[in-house]
Design an enzyme around this catalytic site. Structure first.
Site, PDB file in Angstrom:
ATOM      1  N   LYS A 285       2.353  -8.097  11.806  1.00  0.00           N
ATOM      2  CA  LYS A 285       3.594  -8.811  11.570  1.00  0.00           C
ATOM      3  C   LYS A 285       3.389  -9.915  10.538  1.00  0.00           C
ATOM      4  O   LYS A 285       4.333 -10.470   9.984  1.00  0.00           O
ATOM      5  CB  LYS A 285       4.080  -9.471  12.883  1.00  0.00           C
ATOM      6  CG  LYS A 285       4.289  -8.517  14.019  1.00  0.00           C
ATOM      7  CD  LYS A 285       4.570  -9.310  15.308  1.00  0.00           C
ATOM      8  CE  LYS A 285       4.501  -8.427  16.504  1.00  0.00           C
ATOM      9  NZ  LYS A 285       4.558  -9.235  17.757  1.00  0.00           N
ATOM     10  N   GLY A 286       2.130 -10.239  10.297  1.00  0.00           N
ATOM     11  CA  GLY A 286       1.791 -11.455   9.553  1.00  0.00           C
ATOM     12  C   GLY A 286       2.302 -11.513   8.127  1.00  0.00           C
ATOM     13  O   GLY A 286       2.529 -12.602   7.591  1.00  0.00           O
TER      14      GLY A 286
ATOM     15  N   GLU B 199      -0.409  -8.055   2.248  1.00  0.00           N
ATOM     16  CA  GLU B 199      -1.104  -8.527   3.450  1.00  0.00           C
ATOM     17  C   GLU B 199      -1.102 -10.052   3.466  1.00  0.00           C
ATOM     18  O   GLU B 199      -1.091 -10.705   2.418  1.00  0.00           O
ATOM     19  CB  GLU B 199      -2.536  -7.938   3.436  1.00  0.00           C
ATOM     20  CG  GLU B 199      -3.457  -8.368   4.535  1.00  0.00           C
ATOM     21  CD  GLU B 199      -3.014  -7.953   5.944  1.00  0.00           C
ATOM     22  OE1 GLU B 199      -1.882  -8.287   6.330  1.00  0.00           O
ATOM     23  OE2 GLU B 199      -3.819  -7.363   6.671  1.00  0.00           O
ATOM     24  N   ASP B 200      -1.115 -10.598   4.671  1.00  0.00           N
ATOM     25  CA  ASP B 200      -1.122 -12.056   4.790  1.00  0.00           C
ATOM     26  C   ASP B 200      -2.486 -12.654   4.445  1.00  0.00           C
ATOM     27  O   ASP B 200      -2.581 -13.608   3.684  1.00  0.00           O
ATOM     28  CB  ASP B 200      -0.701 -12.486   6.215  1.00  0.00           C
ATOM     29  CG  ASP B 200      -1.455 -11.725   7.313  1.00  0.00           C
ATOM     30  OD1 ASP B 200      -2.341 -10.894   6.987  1.00  0.00           O
ATOM     31  OD2 ASP B 200      -1.153 -11.946   8.499  1.00  0.00           O
TER      32      ASP B 200
ATOM     33  N   ASP C 110      -9.742 -11.207   5.837  1.00  0.00           N
ATOM     34  CA  ASP C 110     -10.789 -11.952   6.548  1.00  0.00           C
ATOM     35  C   ASP C 110     -12.090 -11.154   6.411  1.00  0.00           C
ATOM     36  O   ASP C 110     -12.735 -11.197   5.374  1.00  0.00           O
ATOM     37  CB  ASP C 110     -10.328 -12.124   7.997  1.00  0.00           C
ATOM     38  CG  ASP C 110     -11.231 -12.995   8.843  1.00  0.00           C
ATOM     39  OD1 ASP C 110     -12.111 -13.649   8.283  1.00  0.00           O
ATOM     40  OD2 ASP C 110     -11.057 -13.015  10.079  1.00  0.00           O
TER      41      ASP C 110
ATOM     42  N   LYS D 294      -9.987 -15.164   2.644  1.00  0.00           N
ATOM     43  CA  LYS D 294     -11.066 -15.923   3.297  1.00  0.00           C
ATOM     44  C   LYS D 294     -12.377 -15.289   2.843  1.00  0.00           C
ATOM     45  O   LYS D 294     -13.047 -14.578   3.600  1.00  0.00           O
ATOM     46  CB  LYS D 294     -10.891 -15.768   4.809  1.00  0.00           C
ATOM     47  CG  LYS D 294     -10.954 -17.052   5.588  1.00  0.00           C
ATOM     48  CD  LYS D 294     -11.031 -16.776   7.066  1.00  0.00           C
ATOM     49  CE  LYS D 294      -9.721 -16.831   7.784  1.00  0.00           C
ATOM     50  NZ  LYS D 294      -9.870 -16.707   9.259  1.00  0.00           N
TER      51      LYS D 294
ATOM     52  N   VAL E 198      -6.298 -20.136  10.334  1.00  0.00           N
ATOM     53  CA  VAL E 198      -5.046 -20.726   9.863  1.00  0.00           C
ATOM     54  C   VAL E 198      -3.847 -20.060  10.524  1.00  0.00           C
ATOM     55  O   VAL E 198      -3.911 -18.906  10.959  1.00  0.00           O
ATOM     56  CB  VAL E 198      -4.925 -20.627   8.319  1.00  0.00           C
ATOM     57  CG1 VAL E 198      -5.921 -21.549   7.639  1.00  0.00           C
ATOM     58  CG2 VAL E 198      -5.101 -19.185   7.832  1.00  0.00           C
TER      59      VAL E 198
HETATM   60  P1  IMP Z   1      -9.779  -8.473   8.810  1.00  0.00           P
HETATM   61  O1  IMP Z   1      -9.715  -7.046   9.193  1.00  0.00           O
HETATM   62  O2  IMP Z   1     -10.925  -9.191   9.468  1.00  0.00           O
HETATM   63  O3  IMP Z   1      -9.761  -8.723   7.325  1.00  0.00           O
HETATM   64  O4  IMP Z   1      -8.543  -9.184   9.487  1.00  0.00           O
HETATM   65  C1  IMP Z   1      -7.264  -9.149   8.991  1.00  0.00           C
HETATM   66  C2  IMP Z   1      -6.284  -9.574  10.051  1.00  0.00           C
HETATM   67  O5  IMP Z   1      -6.845 -10.524  10.987  1.00  0.00           O
HETATM   68  C3  IMP Z   1      -5.133 -10.293   9.397  1.00  0.00           C
HETATM   69  O6  IMP Z   1      -4.131  -9.403   8.993  1.00  0.00           O
HETATM   70  C4  IMP Z   1      -4.674 -11.231  10.486  1.00  0.00           C
HETATM   71  O7  IMP Z   1      -3.766 -10.589  11.334  1.00  0.00           O
HETATM   72  C5  IMP Z   1      -5.927 -11.555  11.286  1.00  0.00           C
HETATM   73  N1  IMP Z   1      -6.519 -12.853  10.864  1.00  0.00           N
HETATM   74  C6  IMP Z   1      -7.665 -13.042  10.187  1.00  0.00           C
HETATM   75  N2  IMP Z   1      -7.871 -14.362   9.962  1.00  0.00           N
HETATM   76  C7  IMP Z   1      -6.825 -15.009  10.502  1.00  0.00           C
HETATM   77  C8  IMP Z   1      -6.450 -16.407  10.579  1.00  0.00           C
HETATM   78  O8  IMP Z   1      -7.127 -17.333  10.089  1.00  0.00           O
HETATM   79  N3  IMP Z   1      -5.277 -16.682  11.226  1.00  0.00           N
HETATM   80  C9  IMP Z   1      -4.484 -15.719  11.769  1.00  0.00           C
HETATM   81  N4  IMP Z   1      -4.799 -14.412  11.722  1.00  0.00           N
HETATM   82  C10 IMP Z   1      -5.945 -14.056  11.093  1.00  0.00           C
END
Ligand code: IMP
Length: 179
Positions: A38-39, A93-94, A97, A125, A147
């Site tokens: 949803k982000g 994408e929001d 990470d 990030k 965040v």
């Molecule tokens: P990744 O697969 O680790 O890159 O994670 C991506 C998803 O993790 C994002 O779409 C967010 O939903 C969630 N996420 C990662 N970091 C944060 C944060 O700092 N705040 C809120 N959601 C996060």
């Protein structure tokens, strides 16, 4: 909560990203903007209002961090409604990470025969990255912080903040408890 990126800065940067995207897709009549629920919703709406190229909209939803998931394991909870074969897909994408979510989604979009696939992420990030992901349009690089706001949540809260803030627990862990 500490404000990390104020509303005006988000607006300014999104206008710049939209100008870049309008330029790059000026000759495309096959653009599909795919948001990751949803982000990405707040970012996607503000960005797309400034796009002038013809486009369609669709959404993915993946499983978020939580029980039953291990790093690198990403589940699709809601799939696309549209076919993306021979389309130019812009994934929105929001935040990137570790990169696991995006890596999985990008591979799936390519596998389904998209003509091109690019990624637009509001936040990067970079220090938390575990798998490489190419970000074609990046809003801001941020430190390895948790965040919230502007679509991002902690336990489904704070998504509606109009800015990005650093989430801090109510009770700082380093305050000694009375003995
Ligand atoms: P990744 O697969 O680790 O890159 O994670 C991506 C998803 O993790 C994002 O779409 C967010 O939903 C969630 N996420 C990662 N970091 C944060 C944060 O700092 N705040 C809120 N959601 C996060």
């Amino acid at each position: 909560m500490r404000v990390l990126i104020p509303q005006e800065e988000l607006e300014r940067r999104i206008t710049e990203l939209a100008a870049e995207i309008n330029r790059d897709y000026a000759d495309s009549d096959r653009l599909v903007c795919v948001g990751v629920l949803k982000g990405s919703v707040f970012f996607m709406v503000d960005l797309l209002k400034q796009l002038t190229v013809p486009l369609a909209i669709d959404f993915f939803q993946t499983s978020s961090y939580g029980s039953g998931t291990v790093p690198g394991e990403v589940r699709i909870r809601k799939d696309l409604d549209l076919s993306i074969r021979d389309r130019d897909v812009l994934l929105i994408e929001d935040i990137v990470d570790t990169g696991y979510t995006l890596r999985t989604i990008l591979a799936l979009l390519r596998f389904r025969g998209a003509r091109s696939v690019k990624l637009c992420a509001l936040l990067d990030k970079a220090a938390a990255r575990e798998v490489e992901v190419q970000i074609d349009y990046r809003g801001f690089e941020i430190d390895k912080l948790f965040v919230v706001g502007y679509g991002l949540d902690f336990d489904e809260r704070y998504r509606n903040l109009p800015y990005i803030a650093v989430w801090e627990p109510d009770e700082p862990a380093d305050v000694p408890s009375p003995s």
